[in-house]
Design a protein around this motif. Structure first.
Motif, PDB file in Angstrom:
ATOM      1  N   ILE A   1       0.851  -1.184   0.000  1.00  0.00           N
ATOM      2  CA  ILE A   1       0.000   0.000   0.000  1.00  0.00           C
ATOM      3  C   ILE A   1       0.887   1.235   0.000  1.00  0.00           C
ATOM      4  O   ILE A   1       1.746   1.379   0.879  1.00  0.00           O
ATOM      5  CB  ILE A   1      -0.941  -0.010   1.222  1.00  0.00           C
ATOM      6  CG1 ILE A   1      -1.837  -1.242   1.141  1.00  0.00           C
ATOM      7  CG2 ILE A   1      -1.748   1.276   1.302  1.00  0.00           C
ATOM      8  CD1 ILE A   1      -2.467  -1.643   2.428  1.00  0.00           C
ATOM      9  N   ARG A   2       0.686   2.094  -0.952  1.00  0.00           N
ATOM     10  CA  ARG A   2       1.404   3.363  -1.028  1.00  0.00           C
ATOM     11  C   ARG A   2       0.533   4.400  -0.328  1.00  0.00           C
ATOM     12  O   ARG A   2      -0.354   4.999  -0.935  1.00  0.00           O
ATOM     13  CB  ARG A   2       1.657   3.764  -2.480  1.00  0.00           C
ATOM     14  CG  ARG A   2       2.347   2.702  -3.310  1.00  0.00           C
ATOM     15  CD  ARG A   2       3.808   2.621  -3.030  1.00  0.00           C
ATOM     16  NE  ARG A   2       4.413   1.647  -3.950  1.00  0.00           N
ATOM     17  CZ  ARG A   2       5.565   1.094  -3.737  1.00  0.00           C
ATOM     18  NH1 ARG A   2       6.256   1.404  -2.669  1.00  0.00           N
ATOM     19  NH2 ARG A   2       6.058   0.231  -4.590  1.00  0.00           N
ATOM     20  N   SER A   3       0.761   4.598   0.950  1.00  0.00           N
ATOM     21  CA  SER A   3      -0.139   5.426   1.757  1.00  0.00           C
ATOM     22  C   SER A   3      -0.237   6.860   1.257  1.00  0.00           C
ATOM     23  O   SER A   3      -1.301   7.464   1.321  1.00  0.00           O
ATOM     24  CB  SER A   3       0.268   5.396   3.230  1.00  0.00           C
ATOM     25  OG  SER A   3       1.558   5.927   3.414  1.00  0.00           O
ATOM     26  N   LYS A   4       0.834   7.412   0.744  1.00  0.00           N
ATOM     27  CA  LYS A   4       0.797   8.808   0.274  1.00  0.00           C
ATOM     28  C   LYS A   4      -0.113   8.990  -0.933  1.00  0.00           C
ATOM     29  O   LYS A   4      -0.558  10.096  -1.215  1.00  0.00           O
ATOM     30  CB  LYS A   4       2.205   9.319  -0.042  1.00  0.00           C
ATOM     31  CG  LYS A   4       2.999   9.606   1.201  1.00  0.00           C
ATOM     32  CD  LYS A   4       4.289  10.304   0.863  1.00  0.00           C
ATOM     33  CE  LYS A   4       5.040  10.632   2.148  1.00  0.00           C
ATOM     34  NZ  LYS A   4       6.180  11.488   1.906  1.00  0.00           N
ATOM     35  N   ALA A   5      -0.413   7.914  -1.653  1.00  0.00           N
ATOM     36  CA  ALA A   5      -1.276   7.997  -2.825  1.00  0.00           C
ATOM     37  C   ALA A   5      -2.753   7.780  -2.461  1.00  0.00           C
ATOM     38  O   ALA A   5      -3.631   7.990  -3.288  1.00  0.00           O
ATOM     39  CB  ALA A   5      -0.847   6.955  -3.855  1.00  0.00           C
ATOM     40  N   PHE A   6      -3.026   7.374  -1.230  1.00  0.00           N
ATOM     41  CA  PHE A   6      -4.401   7.053  -0.837  1.00  0.00           C
ATOM     42  C   PHE A   6      -5.220   8.310  -0.572  1.00  0.00           C
ATOM     43  O   PHE A   6      -4.781   9.207   0.142  1.00  0.00           O
ATOM     44  CB  PHE A   6      -4.405   6.178   0.428  1.00  0.00           C
ATOM     45  CG  PHE A   6      -5.791   5.909   0.948  1.00  0.00           C
ATOM     46  CD1 PHE A   6      -6.674   5.108   0.230  1.00  0.00           C
ATOM     47  CD2 PHE A   6      -6.215   6.470   2.135  1.00  0.00           C
ATOM     48  CE1 PHE A   6      -7.954   4.868   0.701  1.00  0.00           C
ATOM     49  CE2 PHE A   6      -7.497   6.237   2.613  1.00  0.00           C
ATOM     50  CZ  PHE A   6      -8.368   5.430   1.898  1.00  0.00           C
ATOM     51  N   THR A   7      -6.391   8.376  -1.161  1.00  0.00           N
ATOM     52  CA  THR A   7      -7.375   9.408  -0.852  1.00  0.00           C
ATOM     53  C   THR A   7      -8.728   8.718  -0.726  1.00  0.00           C
ATOM     54  O   THR A   7      -8.891   7.568  -1.125  1.00  0.00           O
ATOM     55  CB  THR A   7      -7.465  10.502  -1.932  1.00  0.00           C
ATOM     56  OG1 THR A   7      -7.793   9.896  -3.180  1.00  0.00           O
ATOM     57  CG2 THR A   7      -6.162  11.276  -2.052  1.00  0.00           C
ATOM     58  N   ALA A   8      -9.686   9.443  -0.173  1.00  0.00           N
ATOM     59  CA  ALA A   8     -11.032   8.911  -0.006  1.00  0.00           C
ATOM     60  C   ALA A   8     -12.029   9.938  -0.514  1.00  0.00           C
ATOM     61  O   ALA A   8     -11.695  11.111  -0.676  1.00  0.00           O
ATOM     62  CB  ALA A   8     -11.280   8.591   1.466  1.00  0.00           C
ATOM     63  N   GLU A   9     -13.251   9.499  -0.733  1.00  0.00           N
ATOM     64  CA  GLU A   9     -14.291  10.391  -1.231  1.00  0.00           C
ATOM     65  C   GLU A   9     -14.821  11.326  -0.160  1.00  0.00           C
ATOM     66  O   GLU A   9     -15.451  12.326  -0.464  1.00  0.00           O
ATOM     67  CB  GLU A   9     -15.437   9.574  -1.819  1.00  0.00           C
ATOM     68  CG  GLU A   9     -15.031   8.813  -3.063  1.00  0.00           C
ATOM     69  CD  GLU A   9     -16.174   8.009  -3.653  1.00  0.00           C
ATOM     70  OE1 GLU A   9     -17.335   8.197  -3.237  1.00  0.00           O
ATOM     71  OE2 GLU A   9     -15.893   7.184  -4.539  1.00  0.00           O
ATOM     72  N   ARG A  10     -14.567  10.980   1.098  1.00  0.00           N
ATOM     73  CA  ARG A  10     -15.049  11.800   2.218  1.00  0.00           C
ATOM     74  C   ARG A  10     -14.015  11.765   3.332  1.00  0.00           C
ATOM     75  O   ARG A  10     -13.165  10.867   3.387  1.00  0.00           O
ATOM     76  CB  ARG A  10     -16.388  11.282   2.730  1.00  0.00           C
ATOM     77  CG  ARG A  10     -16.328   9.859   3.243  1.00  0.00           C
ATOM     78  CD  ARG A  10     -17.652   9.377   3.815  1.00  0.00           C
ATOM     79  NE  ARG A  10     -17.604   7.983   4.179  1.00  0.00           N
ATOM     80  CZ  ARG A  10     -17.027   7.501   5.269  1.00  0.00           C
ATOM     81  NH1 ARG A  10     -16.434   8.305   6.127  1.00  0.00           N
ATOM     82  NH2 ARG A  10     -17.032   6.209   5.521  1.00  0.00           N
ATOM     83  N   ALA A  11     -14.122  12.751   4.215  1.00  0.00           N
ATOM     84  CA  ALA A  11     -13.216  12.795   5.374  1.00  0.00           C
ATOM     85  C   ALA A  11     -13.373  11.519   6.199  1.00  0.00           C
ATOM     86  O   ALA A  11     -14.481  11.022   6.387  1.00  0.00           O
ATOM     87  CB  ALA A  11     -13.531  14.020   6.234  1.00  0.00           C
ATOM     88  N   TRP A  12     -12.281  10.980   6.642  1.00  0.00           N
ATOM     89  CA  TRP A  12     -12.178   9.767   7.454  1.00  0.00           C
ATOM     90  C   TRP A  12     -12.553   8.510   6.685  1.00  0.00           C
ATOM     91  O   TRP A  12     -12.778   7.459   7.255  1.00  0.00           O
ATOM     92  CB  TRP A  12     -12.935   9.891   8.778  1.00  0.00           C
ATOM     93  CG  TRP A  12     -12.296  10.932   9.624  1.00  0.00           C
ATOM     94  CD1 TRP A  12     -12.718  12.229   9.789  1.00  0.00           C
ATOM     95  CD2 TRP A  12     -11.064  10.831  10.334  1.00  0.00           C
ATOM     96  NE1 TRP A  12     -11.825  12.921  10.563  1.00  0.00           N
ATOM     97  CE2 TRP A  12     -10.804  12.085  10.921  1.00  0.00           C
ATOM     98  CE3 TRP A  12     -10.154   9.798  10.530  1.00  0.00           C
ATOM     99  CZ2 TRP A  12      -9.669  12.329  11.689  1.00  0.00           C
ATOM    100  CZ3 TRP A  12      -9.032  10.037  11.307  1.00  0.00           C
ATOM    101  CH2 TRP A  12      -8.804  11.304  11.872  1.00  0.00           C
ATOM    102  N   GLY A  13     -12.589   8.639   5.341  1.00  0.00           N
ATOM    103  CA  GLY A  13     -12.762   7.444   4.529  1.00  0.00           C
ATOM    104  C   GLY A  13     -11.569   6.522   4.786  1.00  0.00           C
ATOM    105  O   GLY A  13     -10.470   6.982   5.099  1.00  0.00           O
ATOM    106  N   ALA A  14     -11.802   5.214   4.675  1.00  0.00           N
ATOM    107  CA  ALA A  14     -10.754   4.276   5.077  1.00  0.00           C
ATOM    108  C   ALA A  14     -10.560   3.147   4.080  1.00  0.00           C
ATOM    109  O   ALA A  14     -11.486   2.759   3.361  1.00  0.00           O
ATOM    110  CB  ALA A  14     -11.087   3.689   6.444  1.00  0.00           C
ATOM    111  N   LEU A  15      -9.361   2.630   4.090  1.00  0.00           N
ATOM    112  CA  LEU A  15      -8.996   1.428   3.374  1.00  0.00           C
ATOM    113  C   LEU A  15      -8.710   0.370   4.428  1.00  0.00           C
ATOM    114  O   LEU A  15      -7.819   0.557   5.272  1.00  0.00           O
ATOM    115  CB  LEU A  15      -7.741   1.680   2.521  1.00  0.00           C
ATOM    116  CG  LEU A  15      -7.110   0.466   1.854  1.00  0.00           C
ATOM    117  CD1 LEU A  15      -8.053  -0.111   0.795  1.00  0.00           C
ATOM    118  CD2 LEU A  15      -5.778   0.854   1.231  1.00  0.00           C
ATOM    119  N   ASP A  16      -9.480  -0.713   4.417  1.00  0.00           N
ATOM    120  CA  ASP A  16      -9.224  -1.809   5.357  1.00  0.00           C
ATOM    121  C   ASP A  16      -7.974  -2.550   4.910  1.00  0.00           C
ATOM    122  O   ASP A  16      -7.899  -3.015   3.771  1.00  0.00           O
ATOM    123  CB  ASP A  16     -10.405  -2.772   5.407  1.00  0.00           C
ATOM    124  CG  ASP A  16     -11.630  -2.173   6.062  1.00  0.00           C
ATOM    125  OD1 ASP A  16     -11.477  -1.283   6.918  1.00  0.00           O
ATOM    126  OD2 ASP A  16     -12.750  -2.589   5.728  1.00  0.00           O
TER     127      ASP A  16
END
Length: 103
Positions: A4-19
């Motif tokens: 997982i490249r954490s710096k590339a992760f975004t979500a559609e809403r605040a506090w969105g998460a990737l399990d």
């Protein structure tokens, strides 16, 4: 296996998460946010790791509100009963390890 490249992760809403993982009742999740969370107490212990960005963590200890600025690489450990709220300073990516189903 996952990479997982954490710096590339975004979500559609605040506090969105990737399990990332669920192991013996413990979850590991990557969160993206640019908004504060809410004051809460987890059902168990929580490990909160700032991977990218800055987060002002506010918490209550012996009835007094305190705060600490967490930078990338910093870890906040919330023991059982620790009331706290995270306020990111801009965008932040956070790794949270906690009891499955916790607030």
């Amino acid at each position: 296996m996952k990479i997982i490249r954490s710096k590339a992760f975004t979500a559609e809403r605040a506090w969105g998460a990737l399990d990332i993982a669920r192991m013996n009742g413990i979850t590991t999740r990557l969160h993206w946010t640019d908004q504060p969370y809410k004051w809460h107490v987890n059902d168990g212990e929580e490990v909160f790791v700032v991977l990218d960005g800055r987060v002002q963590m506010r918490y209550r200890e012996q009835g007094q509100e305190r705060q600490v600025l967490l930078e990338a690489g910093d870890i906040f450990y919330a023991s059982v009963g620790t009331e706290h709220v995270a306020h990111p300073q801009g965008e932040a990516r956070i790794l949270v390890i906690e009891t499955e189903g916790s607030v």
